[in-house]
Motif scaffolding. Structure first.
Motif, PDB file in Angstrom:
ATOM      1  N   HIS A  86      11.500  13.165  80.548  1.00 51.15           N
ATOM      2  CA  HIS A  86      10.336  13.389  81.412  1.00 51.15           C
ATOM      3  C   HIS A  86       9.398  14.444  80.839  1.00 51.15           C
ATOM      4  N   GLU A  87       9.940  15.429  80.116  1.00 51.59           N
ATOM      5  CA  GLU A  87       9.069  16.433  79.494  1.00 51.59           C
ATOM      6  C   GLU A  87       8.312  15.845  78.303  1.00 51.59           C
ATOM      7  N   VAL A  88       8.992  15.016  77.510  1.00 50.47           N
ATOM      8  CA  VAL A  88       8.327  14.351  76.385  1.00 50.47           C
ATOM      9  C   VAL A  88       7.204  13.461  76.903  1.00 50.47           C
ATOM     10  N   GLU A  89       7.485  12.727  77.969  1.00 45.98           N
ATOM     11  CA  GLU A  89       6.464  11.844  78.560  1.00 45.98           C
ATOM     12  C   GLU A  89       5.262  12.632  79.050  1.00 45.98           C
ATOM     13  N   GLN A  90       5.495  13.771  79.684  1.00 43.51           N
ATOM     14  CA  GLN A  90       4.382  14.592  80.178  1.00 43.51           C
ATOM     15  C   GLN A  90       3.482  15.052  79.034  1.00 43.51           C
ATOM     16  N   VAL A  91       4.087  15.476  77.938  1.00 45.24           N
ATOM     17  CA  VAL A  91       3.311  15.914  76.776  1.00 45.24           C
ATOM     18  C   VAL A  91       2.549  14.739  76.170  1.00 45.24           C
ATOM     19  N   ALA A  92       3.247  13.609  75.997  1.00 42.06           N
ATOM     20  CA  ALA A  92       2.644  12.446  75.347  1.00 42.06           C
ATOM     21  C   ALA A  92       1.449  11.903  76.126  1.00 42.06           C
ATOM     22  N   ASN A  93       1.491  12.005  77.464  1.00 39.28           N
ATOM     23  CA  ASN A  93       0.445  11.412  78.298  1.00 39.28           C
ATOM     24  C   ASN A  93      -0.469  12.443  78.946  1.00 39.28           C
ATOM     25  N   ALA A  94      -0.488  13.663  78.408  1.00 37.44           N
ATOM     26  CA  ALA A  94      -1.253  14.746  79.041  1.00 37.44           C
ATOM     27  C   ALA A  94      -2.736  14.436  79.149  1.00 37.44           C
ATOM     28  N   ASN A  95      -3.295  13.698  78.206  1.00 36.22           N
ATOM     29  CA  ASN A  95      -4.737  13.429  78.203  1.00 36.22           C
ATOM     30  C   ASN A  95      -5.095  12.041  78.719  1.00 36.22           C
ATOM     31  N   ARG A  97      -6.286   9.167  81.054  1.00 36.02           N
ATOM     32  CA  ARG A  97      -7.174   9.066  82.221  1.00 36.02           C
ATOM     33  C   ARG A  97      -6.776   7.929  83.149  1.00 36.02           C
ATOM     34  N   GLY A  98      -6.054   6.955  82.629  1.00 35.51           N
ATOM     35  CA  GLY A  98      -5.673   5.790  83.414  1.00 35.51           C
ATOM     36  C   GLY A  98      -4.380   5.995  84.176  1.00 35.51           C
ATOM     37  N   THR A  99      -3.617   4.935  84.308  1.00 34.54           N
ATOM     38  CA  THR A  99      -2.379   4.961  85.070  1.00 34.54           C
ATOM     39  C   THR A  99      -1.410   6.014  84.526  1.00 34.54           C
ATOM     40  N   ALA A 100      -0.760   6.724  85.441  1.00 35.58           N
ATOM     41  CA  ALA A 100       0.200   7.754  85.042  1.00 35.58           C
ATOM     42  C   ALA A 100       1.429   7.122  84.410  1.00 35.58           C
ATOM     43  N   GLY A 101       1.953   7.782  83.403  1.00 36.85           N
ATOM     44  CA  GLY A 101       3.179   7.320  82.770  1.00 36.85           C
ATOM     45  C   GLY A 101       4.404   7.875  83.459  1.00 36.85           C
ATOM     46  N   SER A 102       5.551   7.330  83.074  1.00 35.89           N
ATOM     47  CA  SER A 102       6.843   7.870  83.493  1.00 35.89           C
ATOM     48  C   SER A 102       7.840   7.515  82.397  1.00 35.89           C
ATOM     49  N   ILE A 103       9.085   7.877  82.583  1.00 40.54           N
ATOM     50  CA  ILE A 103      10.071   7.671  81.526  1.00 40.54           C
ATOM     51  C   ILE A 103      10.406   6.182  81.364  1.00 40.54           C
ATOM     52  N   GLU A 104      10.805   5.816  80.147  1.00 42.17           N
ATOM     53  CA  GLU A 104      11.276   4.454  79.901  1.00 42.17           C
ATOM     54  C   GLU A 104      12.708   4.295  80.380  1.00 42.17           C
ATOM     55  N   GLY A 105      13.549   5.312  80.151  1.00 38.30           N
ATOM     56  CA  GLY A 105      14.956   5.210  80.507  1.00 38.30           C
ATOM     57  C   GLY A 105      15.732   4.436  79.462  1.00 38.30           C
ATOM     58  N   PRO A 106      17.049   4.343  79.633  1.00 35.33           N
ATOM     59  CA  PRO A 106      17.906   3.748  78.602  1.00 35.33           C
ATOM     60  C   PRO A 106      18.110   2.243  78.714  1.00 35.33           C
ATOM     61  N   TYR A 107      17.489   1.572  79.720  1.00 36.83           N
ATOM     62  CA  TYR A 107      17.858   0.189  80.004  1.00 36.83           C
ATOM     63  C   TYR A 107      16.788  -0.846  79.655  1.00 36.83           C
ATOM     64  N   TYR A 108      15.833  -0.473  78.808  1.00 33.67           N
ATOM     65  CA  TYR A 108      14.830  -1.443  78.373  1.00 33.67           C
ATOM     66  C   TYR A 108      15.397  -2.324  77.262  1.00 33.67           C
ATOM     67  N   VAL A 109      15.044  -3.617  77.297  1.00 31.51           N
ATOM     68  CA  VAL A 109      15.436  -4.565  76.255  1.00 31.51           C
ATOM     69  C   VAL A 109      14.200  -5.386  75.876  1.00 31.51           C
ATOM     70  N   GLU A 110      13.923  -5.484  74.592  1.00 32.60           N
ATOM     71  CA  GLU A 110      12.788  -6.280  74.128  1.00 32.60           C
ATOM     72  C   GLU A 110      13.081  -7.775  74.260  1.00 32.60           C
ATOM     73  N   GLY A 111      12.004  -8.562  74.309  1.00 31.18           N
ATOM     74  CA  GLY A 111      12.137 -10.013  74.212  1.00 31.18           C
ATOM     75  C   GLY A 111      12.466 -10.742  75.485  1.00 31.18           C
ATOM     76  N   ALA A 112      12.118 -10.189  76.652  1.00 26.19           N
ATOM     77  CA  ALA A 112      12.380 -10.867  77.923  1.00 26.19           C
ATOM     78  C   ALA A 112      11.590 -12.177  78.003  1.00 26.19           C
ATOM     79  N   PRO A 113      12.033 -13.123  78.825  1.00 31.63           N
ATOM     80  CA  PRO A 113      11.320 -14.399  78.963  1.00 31.63           C
ATOM     81  C   PRO A 113       9.873 -14.198  79.419  1.00 31.63           C
TER      82      PRO A 113
END
Length: 281
Positions: A86-95, A97-113
């Motif tokens: 959450h701290e990395v995300e805050q730094v990465a998205n500090a500037n 202007r659009g939708t606020a970011g949040s953490i990805e978490g450990p359960y993302y998987v690429e290539g969904a249908p």
């Protein structure tokens, strides 16, 4: 009614570690000056903790054993995503202007249908949970609708479990990718997820128990929204009044990311609109 066995920390951790390693290939390089500055400050901070709390050798050895066990359980993705990301995300998205970011978490998987601009997520027969129609529009920061945007969506089920990280759940259950229509609109048919405890039978859980913390995350939806010429946004959306919205163990909740669903117009379950705003690249 859908029932599956609860995943162990080791099984879930192994899946999270393997998925992360497959996505982040080896061979990445880093600037030596940045490594020196960051590593030096991190080690200095740990040394200050030792001095401040007058760490004993018994405590130091417990700490070493715990670090080893986190790795043995495959829980570094879990631990870092819950307590640090959450701290990395805050730094990465500090500037942003659009939708606020949040953490990805450990359960993302690429290539969904893929499902086009509207579709129903893969579900088991009799999937538990209130039906949820999640829809909205994707726009630029200057207000133009954005067609052809990918909305990559994943979530836990009504038991708080994720496909590919818990036994007995079909591979792509409650995971899918959608593409906005010419007006930038998307519609996703799913179910309301449940709050869940992060795995507590491994090293991360041992720390949580020893410190007297709770291990709960509020119910949430995961989304990655990407389009050429715009910044990728990774975020989570929560539910007003939901359990642990006020004390999320991952410290990832933001007011701008809390949804207020209403009864669905067709009388089945609930619906909620959420519009995404993308910053230029």
């Amino acid at each position: 009614m859908t029932e599956v066995a609860s995943p162990t920390a080791a099984d879930s951790g192994a899946s999270a570690t393997k998925t992360f390693q497959e996505r982040v290939k080896s061979g990445a390089t880093a600037d030596a000056a940045r490594v020196n500055a960051i590593a030096s400050d991190a080690l200095a901070a740990l040394r200050e903790v030792v001095r401040k709390h007058e760490l004993t050798y018994d405590e130091y050895n417990v700490f070493k054993a715990w670090l080893i066990q986190v790795g043995a359980d495959g829980e570094w993705p879990l631990f870092l995503d819950v307590f640090i990301e959450h701290e990395v995300e805050q730094v990465a998205n500090a500037n942003r202007r659009g939708t606020a970011g949040s953490i990805e978490g450990p359960y993302y998987v690429e290539g969904a249908p893929e499902f086009g601009s509207e579709g129903t997520l893969p579900m088991r027969d009799g999937e538990a949970g209130r039906p949820l129609r999640f829809f909205g529009q994707v726009r630029s920061v200057t207000g133009e609708p954005l067609p052809g945007v990918e909305v990559d969506f994943w979530q836990a089920d009504d038991s708080g479990l994720y496909s590919q990280f818990a036994p007995g759940i079909p591979e792509w259950n409650l995971r899918g990718r959608f593409t906005t229509d010419p007006e930038g609109n998307y519609t996703i048919h799913t179910i309301h997820p449940a709050p869940y405890q992060i795995p507590t039978d491994g090293a991360t859980g041992a720390l949580i128990t020893a410190a007297g913390w709770h291990a709960w995350r509020p119910a949430h939806l995961h989304i990655k929204v990407s389009a050429p010429g715009h910044q990728l946004i990774t975020t989570q959306l929560y539910f007003t009044g939901g359990e642990h919205v006020e004390d999320d163990i991952a410290s990832a909740v933001k007011d701008a990311l809390i949804l207020a669903p209403k009864p669905a117009e067709d009388g089945s379950g609930e619906q909620v609109r959420y519009d995404f705003v993308l910053d230029p690249a």
